[in-house]
Design a protein around this motif. Structure first.
Motif, PDB file in Angstrom:
ATOM      1  N   HIS A 277      -2.682  -2.576  -7.373  1.00  0.00           N
ATOM      2  CA  HIS A 277      -1.773  -1.480  -7.692  1.00  0.00           C
ATOM      3  C   HIS A 277      -0.324  -1.954  -7.769  1.00  0.00           C
ATOM      4  CE1 HIS A 277      -4.979   1.522  -7.003  1.00  0.00           C
ATOM      5  NE2 HIS A 277      -5.396   0.625  -6.130  1.00  0.00           N
ATOM      6  N   GLY A 278       0.460  -1.155  -8.501  1.00  0.00           N
ATOM      7  CA  GLY A 278       1.888  -1.414  -8.643  1.00  0.00           C
ATOM      8  C   GLY A 278       2.694  -0.333  -7.975  1.00  0.00           C
ATOM      9  N   TYR A 279       3.569   0.298  -8.747  1.00  0.00           N
ATOM     10  CA  TYR A 279       4.421   1.338  -8.178  1.00  0.00           C
ATOM     11  C   TYR A 279       3.550   2.438  -7.567  1.00  0.00           C
ATOM     12  CZ  TYR A 279       7.946  -0.844 -11.238  1.00  0.00           C
ATOM     13  OH  TYR A 279       8.782  -1.732 -11.863  1.00  0.00           O
ATOM     14  N   SER A 280       3.741   2.816  -6.310  1.00  0.00           N
ATOM     15  CA  SER A 280       4.897   2.354  -5.558  1.00  0.00           C
ATOM     16  C   SER A 280       4.521   1.562  -4.312  1.00  0.00           C
ATOM     17  CB  SER A 280       5.697   3.585  -5.117  1.00  0.00           C
ATOM     18  OG  SER A 280       4.863   4.416  -4.324  1.00  0.00           O
ATOM     19  N   GLN A 281       3.242   1.301  -4.106  1.00  0.00           N
ATOM     20  CA  GLN A 281       2.832   0.712  -2.827  1.00  0.00           C
ATOM     21  C   GLN A 281       2.414  -0.753  -2.936  1.00  0.00           C
ATOM     22  OE1 GLN A 281       0.078   3.285  -0.657  1.00  0.00           O
ATOM     23  NE2 GLN A 281       0.753   5.051  -1.830  1.00  0.00           N
ATOM     24  N   ASN A 282       2.151  -1.247  -4.161  1.00  0.00           N
ATOM     25  CA  ASN A 282       1.807  -2.661  -4.384  1.00  0.00           C
ATOM     26  C   ASN A 282       0.654  -3.123  -3.497  1.00  0.00           C
ATOM     27  OD1 ASN A 282       4.121  -2.638  -6.042  1.00  0.00           O
ATOM     28  ND2 ASN A 282       5.431  -3.303  -4.341  1.00  0.00           N
ATOM     29  N   GLN A 283      -0.378  -2.291  -3.374  1.00  0.00           N
ATOM     30  CA  GLN A 283      -1.475  -2.592  -2.456  1.00  0.00           C
ATOM     31  C   GLN A 283      -2.717  -3.052  -3.210  1.00  0.00           C
ATOM     32  OE1 GLN A 283      -0.801   0.409  -3.586  1.00  0.00           O
ATOM     33  NE2 GLN A 283      -2.276   1.971  -2.972  1.00  0.00           N
ATOM     34  N   ILE A 284      -3.675  -3.562  -2.442  1.00  0.00           N
ATOM     35  CA  ILE A 284      -4.997  -3.946  -2.924  1.00  0.00           C
ATOM     36  C   ILE A 284      -6.003  -3.113  -2.135  1.00  0.00           C
ATOM     37  CG2 ILE A 284      -6.633  -5.842  -3.212  1.00  0.00           C
ATOM     38  CD1 ILE A 284      -4.086  -7.689  -2.889  1.00  0.00           C
ATOM     39  N   MET A 285      -6.928  -2.462  -2.847  1.00  0.00           N
ATOM     40  CA  MET A 285      -7.858  -1.548  -2.180  1.00  0.00           C
ATOM     41  C   MET A 285      -9.295  -1.907  -2.547  1.00  0.00           C
ATOM     42  SD  MET A 285      -5.767   2.027  -2.751  1.00  0.00           S
ATOM     43  CE  MET A 285      -6.630   2.890  -1.456  1.00  0.00           C
ATOM     44  N   VAL A 286     -10.172  -1.825  -1.537  1.00  0.00           N
ATOM     45  CA  VAL A 286     -11.598  -2.074  -1.722  1.00  0.00           C
ATOM     46  C   VAL A 286     -12.319  -0.753  -1.507  1.00  0.00           C
ATOM     47  CG1 VAL A 286     -13.589  -3.437  -1.007  1.00  0.00           C
ATOM     48  CG2 VAL A 286     -11.301  -4.428  -0.889  1.00  0.00           C
ATOM     49  N   TRP A 287     -13.203  -0.398  -2.461  1.00  0.00           N
ATOM     50  CA  TRP A 287     -13.880   0.902  -2.461  1.00  0.00           C
ATOM     51  C   TRP A 287     -15.387   0.711  -2.439  1.00  0.00           C
ATOM     52  CZ3 TRP A 287     -10.369   5.066  -2.994  1.00  0.00           C
ATOM     53  CH2 TRP A 287      -9.102   4.735  -3.465  1.00  0.00           C
ATOM     54  N   LYS A 288     -16.069   1.623  -1.751  1.00  0.00           N
ATOM     55  CA  LYS A 288     -17.521   1.715  -1.858  1.00  0.00           C
ATOM     56  C   LYS A 288     -17.876   2.660  -2.999  1.00  0.00           C
ATOM     57  CE  LYS A 288     -19.391   0.669   2.723  1.00  0.00           C
ATOM     58  NZ  LYS A 288     -20.308  -0.365   2.192  1.00  0.00           N
ATOM     59  N   TYR A 289     -18.979   2.365  -3.661  1.00  0.00           N
ATOM     60  CA  TYR A 289     -19.463   3.269  -4.699  1.00  0.00           C
ATOM     61  C   TYR A 289     -20.904   3.651  -4.370  1.00  0.00           C
ATOM     62  CZ  TYR A 289     -20.302   5.374  -9.225  1.00  0.00           C
ATOM     63  OH  TYR A 289     -20.594   6.285 -10.211  1.00  0.00           O
ATOM     64  N   PRO A 290     -21.286   4.925  -4.561  1.00  0.00           N
ATOM     65  CA  PRO A 290     -20.549   6.019  -5.209  1.00  0.00           C
ATOM     66  C   PRO A 290     -19.741   6.906  -4.265  1.00  0.00           C
ATOM     67  CG  PRO A 290     -22.816   6.671  -4.901  1.00  0.00           C
ATOM     68  CD  PRO A 290     -22.717   5.275  -4.362  1.00  0.00           C
ATOM     69  N   SER A 291     -19.694   6.578  -2.966  1.00  0.00           N
ATOM     70  CA  SER A 291     -18.992   7.459  -2.028  1.00  0.00           C
ATOM     71  C   SER A 291     -17.478   7.408  -2.205  1.00  0.00           C
ATOM     72  CB  SER A 291     -19.356   7.074  -0.593  1.00  0.00           C
ATOM     73  OG  SER A 291     -18.882   5.770  -0.290  1.00  0.00           O
ATOM     74  N   LEU A 292     -16.970   6.324  -2.807  1.00  0.00           N
ATOM     75  CA  LEU A 292     -15.526   6.112  -2.969  1.00  0.00           C
ATOM     76  C   LEU A 292     -14.795   6.089  -1.626  1.00  0.00           C
ATOM     77  CD1 LEU A 292     -14.687   8.159  -6.190  1.00  0.00           C
ATOM     78  CD2 LEU A 292     -15.336   5.774  -5.941  1.00  0.00           C
ATOM     79  N   ALA A 293     -15.501   5.641  -0.604  1.00  0.00           N
ATOM     80  CA  ALA A 293     -14.866   5.454   0.699  1.00  0.00           C
ATOM     81  C   ALA A 293     -14.074   4.151   0.685  1.00  0.00           C
ATOM     82  CB  ALA A 293     -15.920   5.425   1.800  1.00  0.00           C
ATOM     83  N   LYS A 294     -12.921   4.169   1.313  1.00  0.00           N
ATOM     84  CA  LYS A 294     -12.073   2.980   1.358  1.00  0.00           C
ATOM     85  C   LYS A 294     -12.608   2.002   2.399  1.00  0.00           C
ATOM     86  CE  LYS A 294      -7.819   5.404   0.045  1.00  0.00           C
ATOM     87  NZ  LYS A 294      -6.429   5.752   0.463  1.00  0.00           N
ATOM     88  N   VAL A 295     -12.897   0.794   1.962  1.00  0.00           N
ATOM     89  CA  VAL A 295     -13.335  -0.253   2.873  1.00  0.00           C
ATOM     90  C   VAL A 295     -12.134  -0.946   3.498  1.00  0.00           C
ATOM     91  CG1 VAL A 295     -14.667  -2.387   3.080  1.00  0.00           C
ATOM     92  CG2 VAL A 295     -15.453  -0.562   1.551  1.00  0.00           C
ATOM     93  N   ALA A 296     -11.113  -1.194   2.689  1.00  0.00           N
ATOM     94  CA  ALA A 296      -9.927  -1.888   3.208  1.00  0.00           C
ATOM     95  C   ALA A 296      -8.748  -1.627   2.281  1.00  0.00           C
ATOM     96  CB  ALA A 296     -10.183  -3.384   3.328  1.00  0.00           C
ATOM     97  N   THR A 297      -7.558  -1.685   2.837  1.00  0.00           N
ATOM     98  CA  THR A 297      -6.301  -1.657   2.093  1.00  0.00           C
ATOM     99  C   THR A 297      -5.483  -2.859   2.516  1.00  0.00           C
ATOM    100  OG1 THR A 297      -6.326   0.769   1.958  1.00  0.00           O
ATOM    101  CG2 THR A 297      -4.224  -0.334   1.578  1.00  0.00           C
ATOM    102  N   LEU A 298      -5.180  -3.726   1.559  1.00  0.00           N
ATOM    103  CA  LEU A 298      -4.500  -4.983   1.840  1.00  0.00           C
ATOM    104  C   LEU A 298      -3.106  -4.959   1.235  1.00  0.00           C
ATOM    105  CD1 LEU A 298      -7.479  -7.344   0.877  1.00  0.00           C
ATOM    106  CD2 LEU A 298      -6.981  -6.346   3.116  1.00  0.00           C
ATOM    107  N   THR A 299      -2.154  -5.448   1.982  1.00  0.00           N
ATOM    108  CA  THR A 299      -0.780  -5.529   1.522  1.00  0.00           C
ATOM    109  C   THR A 299      -0.240  -6.931   1.793  1.00  0.00           C
ATOM    110  OG1 THR A 299       0.029  -4.678   3.642  1.00  0.00           O
ATOM    111  CG2 THR A 299      -0.325  -3.078   1.874  1.00  0.00           C
ATOM    112  N   GLY A 300       0.771  -7.312   1.039  1.00  0.00           N
ATOM    113  CA  GLY A 300       1.364  -8.630   1.202  1.00  0.00           C
ATOM    114  C   GLY A 300       2.307  -8.966   0.064  1.00  0.00           C
ATOM    115  N   HIS A 301       1.966  -8.495  -1.148  1.00  0.00           N
ATOM    116  CA  HIS A 301       2.855  -8.721  -2.288  1.00  0.00           C
ATOM    117  C   HIS A 301       4.062  -7.792  -2.187  1.00  0.00           C
ATOM    118  CE1 HIS A 301       0.463 -11.527  -4.643  1.00  0.00           C
ATOM    119  NE2 HIS A 301      -0.612 -10.812  -4.370  1.00  0.00           N
ATOM    120  N   SER A 302       5.190  -8.312  -2.598  1.00  0.00           N
ATOM    121  CA  SER A 302       6.425  -7.522  -2.566  1.00  0.00           C
ATOM    122  C   SER A 302       6.728  -6.867  -3.911  1.00  0.00           C
ATOM    123  CB  SER A 302       7.610  -8.407  -2.149  1.00  0.00           C
ATOM    124  OG  SER A 302       7.764  -9.492  -3.049  1.00  0.00           O
ATOM    125  N   MET A 303       5.910  -7.187  -4.943  1.00  0.00           N
ATOM    126  CA  MET A 303       6.073  -6.569  -6.255  1.00  0.00           C
ATOM    127  C   MET A 303       4.697  -6.148  -6.777  1.00  0.00           C
ATOM    128  SD  MET A 303       9.038  -9.001  -7.975  1.00  0.00           S
ATOM    129  CE  MET A 303       9.264  -7.885  -9.365  1.00  0.00           C
TER     130      MET A 303
END
Length: 480
Positions: A402-428
């Protein structure tokens, strides 16, 4: 005082009966073997015992009679006003045991046609080893959900990258695709006018090419075999290079301006450009391209072939998601639910005709499609610009950057669309994404000029929590 005869016979007589002269009590003179069964049953001990006593009544022990195995119909009697219900329960407990002390079931009264005594299965005794255990199969017939295996705890994903590479001149442009990981475990990165190759097995960096001061790298894409790489340039060319020999094989023209996205299937290379066209190239023929797909009204920034190579999905800056097949020059599906540019596209390797797409800053949604009928199956608002999508081939999960505005990386389960993890570290904005050949590691790139490697998916054989193997140094190195 008891009479001598009563004392001699061993029978307990009530007071006053000893004075009755007509009552004659005789002791048993016959041997025990010839005595009647009733007489034997009334003997409480051996006849030779001097202190033995006999009784004319048999009082059973209710605690050992297992009366709870009989379903006694408790037909409620009319309750009088002022009666003490607690006293009635206490009396019932004293007479019939604790099993009958509980109040009757709220169910309606049984019909008179039913038996008064109904024998029930006794579960108090030792059960056969071959009989189903209530703890496994539940109290009644059929399996019980409450006794099923408890759910596994959610898989843990490391929150920090296991390696960081410096990538100078990595452009902060949403419409470019400058990172790709080959099946031979080599990472290709476009930096300015050059393309660099980084070997994940030994961390060796090789400079593949330099396009010169008047051109620039806009996209890179490996073939499925991983030996050849295609490069889209700022001037609209598509170059084919041998990655093992670092030698250019061919240059194909056709686009009027920059070629920002490339996609290989088994034999066809599709290229998308700012000129709004999609060209199809075949290395086996001499012409620059064998087909042109016209359908977008703005720059083409997303291209992905389906896993069976039969369909091609394209996304553009016109907010459209188009699906093409090899039998028509017109799109078979035109999906317009997104409200921003569609760059992020991925086909599911686990389910045919399942396509996922992501929208830009004004949309922020990930949408799932059935390409057989064009129906939208589901969608989720991520809260940020969706830059990339990739489906895991090991488990039914996907990753989004993702970009604006959180610049995060997200891992999703399918088909429940439950979030497995949210990773941050990039500044852009996390504009670039590629996956390792084993499907366990992803690499992300951003305008902060770094490439970060994350262990997010389990292996295909052992779906256990991903652990940092420590094969790569946590130190920061350069890719050139």
């Amino acid at each position: 005082m008891e009479s001598p005869q009563a004392r001699k016979s061993g029978i307990n007589l009530p007071a006053g009966m000893s004075s009755i002269a007509s009552l004659r009590l005789e002791t048993l003179s016959t041997p025990p073997s010839s005595a009647s069964p009733r007489a034997i049953s009334n003997l409480s001990s051996s006849p030779s015992s001097k202190n033995s006593t006999c009784s004319d009544r048999f009082i059973p022990c209710r605690s050992s009679s297992r009366l709870h195995t009989f379903g006694l119909i408790d037909k409620p009697s009319p309750v009088k006003e002022g009666s003490n219900e607690a006293y009635s329960r206490l009396l019932k407990s004293e007479l019939f045991g604790s099993d009958f002390a509980s109040p009757s079931s709220p169910a309606g009264p049984c019909s008179p046609s039913k038996n008064m005594l109904r024998f029930k299965t006794d579960s108090s005794g030792p059960s056969s080893p071959f009989s189903p255990s209530p703890s496994i199969f539940g109290q009644y017939s059929g399996f019980s959900n409450e006794c099923s295996t408890p759910p596994k705890p959610p898989r843990k994903v490391p929150k920090t990258p296991n390696k960081v590479l410096d990538a100078p001149s990595l452009q902060d442009d949403f419409y470019l695709n400058l990172v790709d990981w080959s099946s031979q475990n080599t990472l290709a990165v476009g930096l300015g006018t050059c393309v660099y190759l980084w070997s994940a097995s030994n961390s060796k960096v090789t400079k593949l090419c330099d396009l010169g001061p008047y051109d620039g790298v806009c996209s890179v894409q490996w073939t499925k075999e991983g030996s050849f790489i295609s490069i889209g340039t700022n001037l609209g060319q598509v170059q084919i290079w041998d990655g093992t020999k670092c030698k250019k094989v061919r240059t194909m023209a056709g686009h009027q301006t920059r070629t920002g996205v490339l996609a290989w299937n088994s034999r066809i290379l599709a290229s998308g450009s700012r000129d709004r066209n999609i060209l199809q190239h075949d290395m086996r023929v001499s012409s620059d391209f064998i087909g042109k797909l016209v359908g977008h009204k703005s720059e083409v920034c997303g291209l992905k072939w389906s896993c069976d190579d039969r369909e091609l999905a394209s996304g553009g800056n016109d907010n459209q998601l188009l699906v093409w097949n090899q039998h028509s020059q017109q799109p078979t599906l035109r999906l317009t639910e997104h409200t921003a540019a569609v760059k992020a596209i991925a086909w599911s390797p686990h389910q045919s005709n399942l396509l996922v797409s992501g929208g830009g800053t004004a949309d922020r949604c990930i949408r799932f499609w059935n390409t057989t009928n064009g129906h939208q199956l589901n969608h989720v608002d991520t809260g940020s610009q969706v830059c990339n999508l990739a489906w895991s081939k090991n488990v039914n999960e996907l990753v989004s950057t993702h970009g604006y505005s959180q610049n995060q990386i997200m891992v999703w389960k399918y088909p429940s669309l439950a979030k497995v993890a949210t990773l941050t570290g990039h500044s852009m904005r996390v504009l670039y994404l590629a996956m390792s050949p084993d499907g366990q590691t992803i690499v992300t790139g951003a305008g902060d000029e770094t490439l970060r490697f994350w262990n997010v998916f389990p292996s295909m054989k052992t779906p256990t929590p991903v652990k940092d193997t420590g094969l790569w140094s946590l130190g920061r190195t350069q890719i050139r």
